[in-house]
Design a protein around this motif. Structure first.
Motif, PDB file in Angstrom:
ATOM      1  N   ALA A  56       3.090 -30.473  47.153  1.00 19.16           N
ATOM      2  CA  ALA A  56       2.265 -31.252  48.076  1.00 19.16           C
ATOM      3  C   ALA A  56       3.120 -32.171  48.931  1.00 19.16           C
ATOM      4  CB  ALA A  56       1.231 -32.051  47.292  1.00 19.16           C
ATOM      5  N   ARG A  57       4.145 -32.751  48.339  1.00 24.43           N
ATOM      6  CA  ARG A  57       5.006 -33.656  49.114  1.00 24.43           C
ATOM      7  C   ARG A  57       5.839 -32.876  50.124  1.00 24.43           C
ATOM      8  NH1 ARG A  57       4.652 -38.698  50.890  1.00 24.43           N
ATOM      9  NH2 ARG A  57       6.441 -38.823  52.289  1.00 24.43           N
ATOM     10  N   LEU A  58       6.237 -31.687  49.771  1.00 18.30           N
ATOM     11  CA  LEU A  58       7.028 -30.866  50.689  1.00 18.30           C
ATOM     12  C   LEU A  58       6.272 -30.608  51.985  1.00 18.30           C
ATOM     13  CD1 LEU A  58       9.818 -29.413  50.675  1.00 18.30           C
ATOM     14  CD2 LEU A  58       8.592 -27.359  49.962  1.00 18.30           C
ATOM     15  N   ASP A  59       4.946 -30.547  51.911  1.00 19.36           N
ATOM     16  CA  ASP A  59       4.133 -30.282  53.099  1.00 19.36           C
ATOM     17  C   ASP A  59       4.208 -31.406  54.123  1.00 19.36           C
ATOM     18  OD1 ASP A  59       3.314 -27.908  52.031  1.00 19.36           O
ATOM     19  OD2 ASP A  59       1.344 -28.614  51.396  1.00 19.36           O
ATOM     20  N   VAL A  60       4.451 -32.632  53.664  1.00 13.18           N
ATOM     21  CA  VAL A  60       4.344 -33.786  54.566  1.00 13.18           C
ATOM     22  C   VAL A  60       5.644 -34.556  54.723  1.00 13.18           C
ATOM     23  CG1 VAL A  60       1.887 -34.057  54.081  1.00 13.18           C
ATOM     24  CG2 VAL A  60       3.543 -35.308  52.686  1.00 13.18           C
ATOM     25  N   GLU A  61       6.635 -34.268  53.905  1.00 11.68           N
ATOM     26  CA  GLU A  61       7.877 -35.043  53.942  1.00 11.68           C
ATOM     27  C   GLU A  61       8.682 -34.751  55.206  1.00 11.68           C
ATOM     28  OE1 GLU A  61      10.399 -37.646  53.523  1.00 11.68           O
ATOM     29  OE2 GLU A  61       9.107 -37.501  51.740  1.00 11.68           O
ATOM     30  N   SER A  62       9.160 -35.825  55.856  1.00 10.30           N
ATOM     31  CA  SER A  62       9.922 -35.663  57.098  1.00 10.30           C
ATOM     32  C   SER A  62      11.397 -35.988  56.936  1.00 10.30           C
ATOM     33  CB  SER A  62       9.321 -36.556  58.194  1.00 10.30           C
ATOM     34  OG  SER A  62       9.352 -37.923  57.798  1.00 10.30           O
ATOM     35  N   ASP A  63      11.766 -36.707  55.893  1.00 10.31           N
ATOM     36  CA  ASP A  63      13.162 -37.089  55.716  1.00 10.31           C
ATOM     37  C   ASP A  63      13.967 -35.898  55.188  1.00 10.31           C
ATOM     38  OD1 ASP A  63      15.446 -38.178  53.809  1.00 10.31           O
ATOM     39  OD2 ASP A  63      15.010 -39.756  55.288  1.00 10.31           O
ATOM     40  N   PRO A  64      15.032 -35.498  55.893  1.00  9.88           N
ATOM     41  CA  PRO A  64      15.795 -34.306  55.471  1.00  9.88           C
ATOM     42  C   PRO A  64      16.373 -34.425  54.061  1.00  9.88           C
ATOM     43  CG  PRO A  64      16.373 -34.927  57.717  1.00  9.88           C
ATOM     44  CD  PRO A  64      15.532 -36.035  57.179  1.00  9.88           C
ATOM     45  N   ALA A  65      16.892 -35.591  53.700  1.00 12.52           N
ATOM     46  CA  ALA A  65      17.485 -35.744  52.370  1.00 12.52           C
ATOM     47  C   ALA A  65      16.426 -35.631  51.285  1.00 12.52           C
ATOM     48  CB  ALA A  65      18.212 -37.087  52.267  1.00 12.52           C
ATOM     49  N   VAL A  66      15.245 -36.167  51.533  1.00  9.54           N
ATOM     50  CA  VAL A  66      14.163 -36.055  50.553  1.00  9.54           C
ATOM     51  C   VAL A  66      13.706 -34.613  50.456  1.00  9.54           C
ATOM     52  CG1 VAL A  66      11.878 -36.852  49.860  1.00  9.54           C
ATOM     53  CG2 VAL A  66      13.451 -38.435  50.994  1.00  9.54           C
ATOM     54  N   ARG A  67      13.622 -33.928  51.592  1.00 17.92           N
ATOM     55  CA  ARG A  67      13.219 -32.517  51.557  1.00 17.92           C
ATOM     56  C   ARG A  67      14.214 -31.701  50.738  1.00 17.92           C
ATOM     57  NH1 ARG A  67       9.156 -30.755  54.585  1.00 17.92           N
ATOM     58  NH2 ARG A  67       9.931 -28.642  54.284  1.00 17.92           N
ATOM     59  N   GLU A  68      15.485 -32.000  50.859  1.00 20.59           N
ATOM     60  CA  GLU A  68      16.486 -31.287  50.063  1.00 20.59           C
ATOM     61  C   GLU A  68      16.302 -31.566  48.579  1.00 20.59           C
ATOM     62  OE1 GLU A  68      18.776 -28.964  50.836  1.00 20.59           O
ATOM     63  OE2 GLU A  68      17.738 -28.970  52.762  1.00 20.59           O
ATOM     64  N   ALA A  69      15.978 -32.815  48.245  1.00 20.86           N
ATOM     65  CA  ALA A  69      15.734 -33.157  46.843  1.00 20.86           C
ATOM     66  C   ALA A  69      14.495 -32.433  46.324  1.00 20.86           C
ATOM     67  CB  ALA A  69      15.572 -34.667  46.690  1.00 20.86           C
ATOM     68  N   LEU A  70      13.458 -32.366  47.144  1.00 15.85           N
ATOM     69  CA  LEU A  70      12.248 -31.633  46.750  1.00 15.85           C
ATOM     70  C   LEU A  70      12.555 -30.156  46.518  1.00 15.85           C
ATOM     71  CD1 LEU A  70       9.804 -33.260  49.332  1.00 15.85           C
ATOM     72  CD2 LEU A  70       9.655 -33.542  46.844  1.00 15.85           C
ATOM     73  N   ALA A  71      13.334 -29.582  47.429  1.00 20.71           N
ATOM     74  CA  ALA A  71      13.685 -28.165  47.297  1.00 20.71           C
ATOM     75  C   ALA A  71      14.484 -27.922  46.028  1.00 20.71           C
ATOM     76  CB  ALA A  71      14.476 -27.711  48.528  1.00 20.71           C
ATOM     77  N   GLY A  72      15.464 -28.788  45.765  1.00 19.77           N
ATOM     78  CA  GLY A  72      16.264 -28.634  44.555  1.00 19.77           C
ATOM     79  C   GLY A  72      15.416 -28.754  43.297  1.00 19.77           C
ATOM     80  N   ALA A  73      14.458 -29.674  43.325  1.00 18.71           N
ATOM     81  CA  ALA A  73      13.571 -29.846  42.178  1.00 18.71           C
ATOM     82  C   ALA A  73      12.713 -28.613  41.954  1.00 18.71           C
ATOM     83  CB  ALA A  73      12.698 -31.080  42.384  1.00 18.71           C
ATOM     84  N   LEU A  74      12.200 -28.023  43.027  1.00 20.95           N
ATOM     85  CA  LEU A  74      11.365 -26.828  42.897  1.00 20.95           C
ATOM     86  C   LEU A  74      12.171 -25.635  42.399  1.00 20.95           C
ATOM     87  CD1 LEU A  74       9.136 -27.204  46.073  1.00 20.95           C
ATOM     88  CD2 LEU A  74       8.378 -27.299  43.684  1.00 20.95           C
TER      89      LEU A  74
END
Length: 201
Positions: free
Chosen positions: A51-69
């Motif tokens: 759900a957060r990946l859908d709305v997150e705009s910060d590139p570093a946070v998106r990378e952390a989300l991707a790594g977590a998934l």
């Protein structure tokens, strides 16, 4: 007693975040990134991460989300990522392609549905997923694409991938594709290149 910096007490380090789910919506990108990493260790965190990946705009946070998934692939996560292939934003789409390609067991049952999507762009992105997917059926799926796909650009994307990973079994299908789109010079060039790389001039 030490001084407290303006703006309130210091943020908690990642290992002491008591509410990582809530922290995913924190105003501080560093806190969101830490929360994503923590949730990557918890199976129940996958829906929150998606759900957060859908709305997150910060590139570093998106990378952390991707790594977590990536630490907890599942059919549900794969299905959510497939939905991002329809995003109008290139960043989420490209990230979804990379993540899907790293989940072969979860993605394999979804491939034919992706390649049958009504949107030709989504079908192209599906071919892009196949280009990085470590699965033994990839060459056969690509042959299915060039045998049945009506859109020349989707076929061209499949030919480009076959040029990298194709086997001699794909050659008859490439010949039939060339005949089907005989007026498309750029496709003919790509087919000739693929044949050469596969090993037949």
């Amino acid at each position: 007693m030490g001084l407290v910096k303006a703006g309130g007490p210091p943020r908690e380090p990642p290992e002491t975040l008591h509410d990582p789910a809530g922290a995913l919506a924190d105003d501080d990108a560093a806190i969101r990134r830490r929360a994503a990493r923590l949730l990557g260790e918890r199976r129940e965190g996958a829906p929150l991460l998606c759900a957060r990946l859908d709305v997150e705009s910060d590139p570093a946070v998106r990378e952390a989300l991707a790594g977590a998934l990536l630490r907890q692939p599942s059919p549900a996560v794969a299905r959510h990522l497939v939905g991002l292939l329809s995003s109008e934003e290139a960043g989420p789409r490209n990230q979804a392609i990379e993540l899907l390609a790293a989940m072969p067991d979860e993605v394999a049952p979804l491939i034919r549905a992706i390649l049958a999507d009504p949107d030709s762009d989504v079908r192209i992105f599906g071919v892009n997923v196949l280009g990085g997917l470590p699965h033994p059926q990839v060459p056969a799926w690509l042959v299915e694409v060039i045998e049945s796909e009506p859109h020349v650009n989707v076929c061209a994307a499949a030919v480009d991938v076959l040029a990298e990973i194709g086997t001699p079994e794909a050659l008859p299908a490439l010949d039939r594709l060339a005949a089907r789109f005989a007026d498309e010079e750029f496709l003919r060039f790509s087919i000739d290149l693929a044949r050469g790389r596969i090993g037949v001039d």
